[in-house]
Design a protein around this motif. Structure first.
Motif, PDB file in Angstrom:
ATOM      1  N   LYS A   1      15.875   1.483  -1.622  1.00 36.56           N
ATOM      2  CA  LYS A   1      16.219   0.390  -0.726  1.00 36.56           C
ATOM      3  C   LYS A   1      14.951  -0.168  -0.119  1.00 36.56           C
ATOM      4  N   ASN A   2      15.075  -1.300   0.526  1.00 35.83           N
ATOM      5  CA  ASN A   2      13.920  -1.936   1.135  1.00 35.83           C
ATOM      6  C   ASN A   2      13.394  -1.092   2.282  1.00 35.83           C
ATOM      7  N   GLU A   3      12.154  -1.314   2.597  1.00 34.80           N
ATOM      8  CA  GLU A   3      11.507  -0.586   3.683  1.00 34.80           C
ATOM      9  C   GLU A   3      12.271  -0.774   4.991  1.00 34.80           C
ATOM     10  N   PRO A   4      12.690   0.320   5.612  1.00 34.62           N
ATOM     11  CA  PRO A   4      13.370   0.190   6.906  1.00 34.62           C
ATOM     12  C   PRO A   4      12.418  -0.369   7.964  1.00 34.62           C
ATOM     13  N   SER A   5      12.904  -1.211   8.797  1.00 33.99           N
ATOM     14  CA  SER A   5      12.092  -1.853   9.828  1.00 33.99           C
ATOM     15  C   SER A   5      11.502  -0.817  10.771  1.00 33.99           C
ATOM     16  N   GLY A   6      10.209  -0.915  10.996  1.00 26.96           N
ATOM     17  CA  GLY A   6       9.529  -0.036  11.935  1.00 26.96           C
ATOM     18  C   GLY A   6       9.116   1.303  11.354  1.00 26.96           C
ATOM     19  N   TRP A   7       9.370   1.566  10.084  1.00 24.96           N
ATOM     20  CA  TRP A   7       8.971   2.824   9.474  1.00 24.96           C
ATOM     21  C   TRP A   7       7.531   2.723   9.004  1.00 24.96           C
ATOM     22  N   TYR A   8       6.920   3.852   8.692  1.00 28.36           N
ATOM     23  CA  TYR A   8       5.522   3.929   8.286  1.00 28.36           C
ATOM     24  C   TYR A   8       5.436   4.027   6.765  1.00 28.36           C
TER      25      TYR A   8
ATOM     26  N   HIS B   1      11.941   7.986   2.589  1.00 28.10           N
ATOM     27  CA  HIS B   1      12.556   7.428   1.382  1.00 28.10           C
ATOM     28  C   HIS B   1      11.480   7.152   0.348  1.00 28.10           C
ATOM     29  N   TYR B   2      11.812   7.425  -0.903  1.00 27.82           N
ATOM     30  CA  TYR B   2      10.982   7.000  -2.030  1.00 27.82           C
ATOM     31  C   TYR B   2      11.466   5.607  -2.391  1.00 27.82           C
ATOM     32  N   VAL B   3      10.624   4.614  -2.156  1.00 31.77           N
ATOM     33  CA  VAL B   3      11.011   3.224  -2.413  1.00 31.77           C
ATOM     34  C   VAL B   3      10.799   2.886  -3.882  1.00 31.77           C
TER      35      VAL B   3
ATOM     36  N   ARG C   1       8.662   8.868  10.899  1.00 31.10           N
ATOM     37  CA  ARG C   1       7.662   9.364  11.857  1.00 31.10           C
ATOM     38  C   ARG C   1       6.251   9.196  11.310  1.00 31.10           C
ATOM     39  N   GLU C   2       5.362   8.737  12.146  1.00 31.98           N
ATOM     40  CA  GLU C   2       3.972   8.533  11.748  1.00 31.98           C
ATOM     41  C   GLU C   2       3.314   9.845  11.322  1.00 31.98           C
TER      42      GLU C   2
END
Length: 77
Positions: A7-14, A54-56, A65-66
């Motif tokens: 899935k697309n990169e979740p907003s605010g994830w690293y 997640h593996y995109v 988490r950073e």
């Protein structure tokens, strides 16, 4: 068994983007096997349920988490 969430990169994830650590193999299924060591490491070290990472695809992993992203990059880059 690992459930891959494409899935697309979740907003605010690293985001971490790396080169495949595995051998260069042909075909779609074979190409994914190059990322399997990274995926296995994430399952074992970060989150077995795959809910905080997640593996995109094609070397792109995202982390909630950073600190998890930093550990991943230290291990695989």
């Amino acid at each position: 068994m690992y459930k891959r969430h494409m899935k697309n990169e979740p907003s605010g994830w690293y985001v971490a983007s790396i080169m495949a650590p595995g051998p260069r193999l042909g075909g779609v299924l074979e190409a994914y096997r190059g990322w399997q060591p990274c995926v296995n490491w994430c399952i074992e070290q970060i989150d077995r349920d795959n809910s905080t990472w997640h593996y995109v695809g094609e070397g792109v992993f995202v982390f909630e988490r950073e600190l998890d992203r930093t550990c991943f990059l230290l291990k695989w880059s």
